[in-house]
Enzyme design. Sequence first.
Site, mmCIF file in Angstrom:
data_model
loop_
_atom_site.group_PDB
_atom_site.id
_atom_site.type_symbol
_atom_site.label_atom_id
_atom_site.label_comp_id
_atom_site.label_asym_id
_atom_site.label_seq_id
_atom_site.Cartn_x
_atom_site.Cartn_y
_atom_site.Cartn_z
ATOM 1 N N HIS A 132 -33.621 32.876 28.411
ATOM 2 C CA HIS A 132 -34.152 31.677 28.726
ATOM 3 C C HIS A 132 -35.189 31.194 28.247
ATOM 4 O O HIS A 132 -35.295 29.922 27.792
ATOM 5 C CB HIS A 132 -34.884 32.166 30.157
ATOM 6 C CG HIS A 132 -35.681 30.928 30.848
ATOM 7 N ND1 HIS A 132 -34.788 29.880 31.581
ATOM 8 C CD2 HIS A 132 -36.870 30.350 30.822
ATOM 9 C CE1 HIS A 132 -35.794 28.951 32.024
ATOM 10 N NE2 HIS A 132 -37.051 29.337 31.553
ATOM 11 N N GLU A 133 -36.279 31.815 27.250
ATOM 12 C CA GLU A 133 -37.175 31.034 26.607
ATOM 13 C C GLU A 133 -36.703 30.621 25.399
ATOM 14 O O GLU A 133 -36.888 29.540 24.977
ATOM 15 C CB GLU A 133 -38.278 32.219 26.450
ATOM 16 C CG GLU A 133 -38.612 32.834 27.712
ATOM 17 C CD GLU A 133 -39.461 31.877 28.619
ATOM 18 O OE1 GLU A 133 -39.501 30.605 28.455
ATOM 19 O OE2 GLU A 133 -39.457 32.336 29.876
#
Length: 267
Positions: A132-133
């Site tokens: 996600h990051e």
Amino acid sequence: MKKNILKMLVMAVCMMVTMPAMAQFNLKKAANAVSKTAQAVTLSDEDMAAYVKEYIDWMDKHNPVTGPDNKYTQRLDSLTQGLTSVEGIPLNFKVYDVIDVNAFACADGSVRVFSSLMDIMSDEELLGVIGHEIGHVAHKDSKKAFKQALLTSALKDGISSKGGVAAALTDSQLGSLGEALVSANYSQKQERAADDYGYEFLKKAGKNPWSMAMSFKRLKALQEEAGAQKTSKLNQLFSTHPDLDARIKRMEKRAQDEGIEPPASMK
């Protein structure tokens, strides 16, 4: 000093699983930000890259980084094998041996995972967080947030390049930058896009994309465990991860529709 620095950890250029916010700016600071805006607009990509590098170097210097023989380093190295770059940006991974429960990815491809987060998450859950990051890095959300932090933080006047070289920041200015980054925020559209990118990124790298849903499930469980404990370090993880139920369902449905089997740990 380490404790204070951890409080200032980045959320955007170094978009974290995230810190609580929000830094409050008085009228004087707001007025100063206006003048800095005009200066920062002139920052080149090279200047931005220099400031990002300066920041992550500062973070690595002021936090305990685990060595190559450390169990946390070896676990993260094994977990991220094959995750070498994103949109042409080389990725590099390190572990901070700290008590805070967090992780972040920077616009330059630096990913930092905290040992305490590794203690409470499975490999698949950690991969979901990382995916996600990295999605925010790929979509340049991190870079935009970093520039915005430069615009609004209490940095010295005239941060634009001088003589073709970006002016170096002092420890105090780096701290102010960290405070501004803590107050950064992503839109729901950006969060969904980062979820989608992380899903595809992990799948293309040979990882099971169910990790995305698993990471959100774990965050949801931690959130419920934290409950009303306003001072809990776990609350760092939730300030910019709203609507976890919807995100879990969305990632699960995508994997199911594609006929991808969940990891054995989910069965």
